[in-house]
Design a protein around this motif. Structure first.
Motif, PDB file in Angstrom:
ATOM      1  N   THR A 117      -9.293 -10.998  -4.889  1.00  0.00           N
ATOM      2  CA  THR A 117     -10.009 -11.561  -3.735  1.00  0.00           C
ATOM      3  C   THR A 117     -10.140 -13.075  -3.907  1.00  0.00           C
ATOM      4  N   GLU A 118     -10.670 -13.738  -2.897  1.00  0.00           N
ATOM      5  CA  GLU A 118     -10.895 -15.185  -2.996  1.00  0.00           C
ATOM      6  C   GLU A 118     -11.892 -15.492  -4.107  1.00  0.00           C
ATOM      7  N   GLU A 119     -12.859 -14.612  -4.291  1.00  0.00           N
ATOM      8  CA  GLU A 119     -13.836 -14.799  -5.371  1.00  0.00           C
ATOM      9  C   GLU A 119     -13.158 -14.677  -6.734  1.00  0.00           C
ATOM     10  N   ASP A 120     -12.239 -13.728  -6.840  1.00  0.00           N
ATOM     11  CA  ASP A 120     -11.491 -13.556  -8.093  1.00  0.00           C
ATOM     12  C   ASP A 120     -10.682 -14.821  -8.417  1.00  0.00           C
ATOM     13  N   LYS A 121     -10.039 -15.373  -7.394  1.00  0.00           N
ATOM     14  CA  LYS A 121      -9.237 -16.588  -7.595  1.00  0.00           C
ATOM     15  C   LYS A 121     -10.123 -17.757  -8.015  1.00  0.00           C
ATOM     16  N   LYS A 122     -11.323 -17.810  -7.456  1.00  0.00           N
ATOM     17  CA  LYS A 122     -12.260 -18.869  -7.822  1.00  0.00           C
ATOM     18  C   LYS A 122     -12.663 -18.744  -9.287  1.00  0.00           C
ATOM     19  N   VAL A 123     -12.954 -17.508  -9.720  1.00  0.00           N
ATOM     20  CA  VAL A 123     -13.326 -17.268 -11.123  1.00  0.00           C
ATOM     21  C   VAL A 123     -12.173 -17.646 -12.052  1.00  0.00           C
ATOM     22  N   TYR A 124     -10.948 -17.297 -11.659  1.00  0.00           N
ATOM     23  CA  TYR A 124      -9.763 -17.609 -12.462  1.00  0.00           C
ATOM     24  C   TYR A 124      -9.606 -19.120 -12.647  1.00  0.00           C
ATOM     25  N   ASN A 125      -9.750 -19.873 -11.562  1.00  0.00           N
ATOM     26  CA  ASN A 125      -9.629 -21.330 -11.637  1.00  0.00           C
ATOM     27  C   ASN A 125     -10.757 -21.947 -12.456  1.00  0.00           C
ATOM     28  N   GLU A 126     -11.961 -21.374 -12.339  1.00  0.00           N
ATOM     29  CA  GLU A 126     -13.086 -21.859 -13.152  1.00  0.00           C
ATOM     30  C   GLU A 126     -12.810 -21.633 -14.637  1.00  0.00           C
ATOM     31  N   ASN A 127     -12.229 -20.492 -14.955  1.00  0.00           N
ATOM     32  CA  ASN A 127     -11.881 -20.192 -16.360  1.00  0.00           C
ATOM     33  C   ASN A 127     -10.871 -21.197 -16.906  1.00  0.00           C
ATOM     34  N   LYS A 128      -9.911 -21.582 -16.061  1.00  0.00           N
ATOM     35  CA  LYS A 128      -8.896 -22.548 -16.498  1.00  0.00           C
ATOM     36  C   LYS A 128      -9.525 -23.913 -16.766  1.00  0.00           C
ATOM     37  N   ILE A 155      -2.828 -25.544 -30.038  1.00  0.00           N
ATOM     38  CA  ILE A 155      -1.819 -25.656 -28.982  1.00  0.00           C
ATOM     39  C   ILE A 155      -2.390 -25.343 -27.602  1.00  0.00           C
ATOM     40  N   ASP A 156      -3.205 -24.305 -27.523  1.00  0.00           N
ATOM     41  CA  ASP A 156      -3.721 -23.879 -26.214  1.00  0.00           C
ATOM     42  C   ASP A 156      -4.907 -22.955 -26.421  1.00  0.00           C
ATOM     43  N   CYS A 157      -5.659 -22.745 -25.371  1.00  0.00           N
ATOM     44  CA  CYS A 157      -6.736 -21.743 -25.414  1.00  0.00           C
ATOM     45  C   CYS A 157      -6.919 -21.166 -24.017  1.00  0.00           C
ATOM     46  N   GLU A 158      -7.436 -19.951 -23.956  1.00  0.00           N
ATOM     47  CA  GLU A 158      -7.641 -19.300 -22.667  1.00  0.00           C
ATOM     48  C   GLU A 158      -8.751 -18.260 -22.749  1.00  0.00           C
ATOM     49  N   TYR A 159      -9.418 -18.069 -21.628  1.00  0.00           N
ATOM     50  CA  TYR A 159     -10.410 -17.003 -21.486  1.00  0.00           C
ATOM     51  C   TYR A 159      -9.749 -15.807 -20.821  1.00  0.00           C
ATOM     52  N   THR A 160     -10.190 -14.619 -21.185  1.00  0.00           N
ATOM     53  CA  THR A 160      -9.809 -13.462 -20.377  1.00  0.00           C
ATOM     54  C   THR A 160     -10.585 -13.575 -19.075  1.00  0.00           C
ATOM     55  N   PHE A 161     -10.137 -12.851 -18.052  1.00  0.00           N
ATOM     56  CA  PHE A 161     -10.752 -12.995 -16.732  1.00  0.00           C
ATOM     57  C   PHE A 161     -12.257 -12.740 -16.759  1.00  0.00           C
ATOM     58  N   ASP A 162     -12.683 -11.730 -17.528  1.00  0.00           N
ATOM     59  CA  ASP A 162     -14.114 -11.388 -17.575  1.00  0.00           C
ATOM     60  C   ASP A 162     -14.879 -12.188 -18.633  1.00  0.00           C
ATOM     61  N   ARG A 163     -14.194 -13.118 -19.297  1.00  0.00           N
ATOM     62  CA  ARG A 163     -14.783 -13.992 -20.327  1.00  0.00           C
ATOM     63  C   ARG A 163     -15.353 -13.217 -21.512  1.00  0.00           C
ATOM     64  N   ASN A 164     -14.838 -12.026 -21.732  1.00  0.00           N
ATOM     65  CA  ASN A 164     -15.277 -11.245 -22.890  1.00  0.00           C
ATOM     66  C   ASN A 164     -14.577 -11.693 -24.168  1.00  0.00           C
ATOM     67  N   LYS A 165     -13.523 -12.483 -24.002  1.00  0.00           N
ATOM     68  CA  LYS A 165     -12.794 -12.961 -25.172  1.00  0.00           C
ATOM     69  C   LYS A 165     -12.247 -14.355 -24.907  1.00  0.00           C
ATOM     70  N   LEU A 166     -12.281 -15.174 -25.961  1.00  0.00           N
ATOM     71  CA  LEU A 166     -11.737 -16.524 -25.904  1.00  0.00           C
ATOM     72  C   LEU A 166     -10.645 -16.616 -26.975  1.00  0.00           C
ATOM     73  N   ILE A 167      -9.433 -16.932 -26.551  1.00  0.00           N
ATOM     74  CA  ILE A 167      -8.284 -16.899 -27.462  1.00  0.00           C
ATOM     75  C   ILE A 167      -7.751 -18.317 -27.683  1.00  0.00           C
ATOM     76  N   GLU A 171     -12.190 -27.830 -21.391  1.00  0.00           N
ATOM     77  CA  GLU A 171     -13.329 -28.375 -22.134  1.00  0.00           C
ATOM     78  C   GLU A 171     -13.433 -27.703 -23.502  1.00  0.00           C
ATOM     79  N   THR A 172     -13.187 -26.397 -23.514  1.00  0.00           N
ATOM     80  CA  THR A 172     -13.263 -25.630 -24.760  1.00  0.00           C
ATOM     81  C   THR A 172     -12.219 -26.112 -25.760  1.00  0.00           C
ATOM     82  N   PHE A 173     -11.036 -26.451 -25.259  1.00  0.00           N
ATOM     83  CA  PHE A 173      -9.937 -26.920 -26.112  1.00  0.00           C
ATOM     84  C   PHE A 173     -10.353 -28.178 -26.884  1.00  0.00           C
TER      85      PHE A 173
END
Length: 290
Positions: free
Chosen positions: A68-79, A103-115, A84-86
């Motif tokens: 959904t549009e809300e999902d896309k918003k959450v995804y962009n916020e995670n990026k 090299i890189d870092c990313e959140y899972t969509f639900d932010r339960n893990k930071l890689i 900042e986390t990097f």
């Protein structure tokens, strides 16, 4: 038959297959799926297609919903948050005095893990760093060491050909590449001329190798004794794409023939591209295959 859809989580990432679960899903749609890492936001690159149960490697997980549009918003916020986390993680690496390159870092969509993805010469004891990061971000932390090929894929850049690196532009999986592929294509075996910015063999050596290998099977090898309309001679060069051979005669004259115009009398007992390579260069070439 089972219906599946292919999903990518990164631009040139590997394609993973999921059960559409009755949803009408089309190519280029964004979806939310459950993976071993948790909820993920993905992009559909393979539309619904049917395969037999025998083709399944592992059980399919269902697609939860079309994004959904809300999902896309959450995804962009995670990026944005990952950027900042990097920076913060880089500072912590310096504080702990670790010899690793983030090299890189990313959140899972639900932010339960930071890689976090990093490179290092050897094994790194990052247990204290993980504890420090977990206390700051209040989520599960995973530090994943990657190789030089994955580093180049993540960072990107331009190849010697002037185009974007295949691995970062479109190549989903790394295919095994060997020195034999360079030999079959009559390329220079100078390590600096057949390796990419990752320091490993060009991935593009794989693309046309099957064509070269098939053509070489129909041609005499370099050093073979052949019969031509002008007499007997020795093959000194082959052109697999034009299906031609260069033949040298006893009087040192050289002529070019099509493969159908020569008859093999005797083949030498050595490799097709019998080029002498010193031990040090061979060691360097073997390292490029790793």
């Amino acid at each position: 038959m089972i219906k599946i859809v292919g999903v990518r989580f990164k631009k040139a990432g590997k394609i993973y297959y999921f059960d559409p679960a009755g949803l009408d899903i089309e190519v280029n749609q964004d979806v939310i799926v459950e993976t071993a890492r948790g909820l993920e936001f993905g992009h559909v690159v393979v539309g619904g297609k049917e395969i037999s149960e025998e083709e399944l490697v592992s059980p399919l997980k269902p697609i939860i919903r079309i994004a959904t549009e809300e999902d896309k918003k959450v995804y962009n916020e995670n990026k944005e948050k990952a950027k900042e986390t990097f920076v913060l993680c880089q500072e912590k690496i310096k504080e702990h005095g670790l010899t690793m390159c983030l090299i890189d870092c990313e959140y899972t969509f639900d932010r339960n893990k930071l890689i976090f993805y990093f490179t290092a010469e050897g094994r790194i004891d990052f247990r204290e760093l993980v504890k420090d990061l977990a206390s700051i971000f209040k989520t599960r932390i995973e530090l994943r060491q990657i190789g030089v090929r994955d580093e180049a894929k993540s960072i990107g850049g331009l190849g010697p050909c002037g185009r974007k690196l295949c691995c970062s532009a479109w190549l989903g999986d790394f295919q095994p590449v060997s020195i034999k592929m360079a030999k079959d294509q009559s390329l220079s075996l100078n390590p600096t001329k057949i390796s990419g910015i990752c320091g490993r063999l060009f991935c593009c050596l794989k693309y046309e190798h099957d064509v070269y290998a098939e053509a070489l099977e129909k041609l005499p090898v370099v050093g073979a004794l052949v019969q031509t309309s002008e007499g007997k001679g020795k093959v000194i060069e082959v052109n697999p794409l034009l299906e031609q051979v260069r033949v040298e005669f006893q009087d040192k004259t050289i002529r070019v023939y099509l493969k159908d115009d020569v008859q093999i009398l005797k083949e030498p007992r050595r490799e097709r591209n019998g080029e002498y390579i010193d031990a040090e260069t061979m060691k360097e070439l073997k390292r490029l295959e790793d």
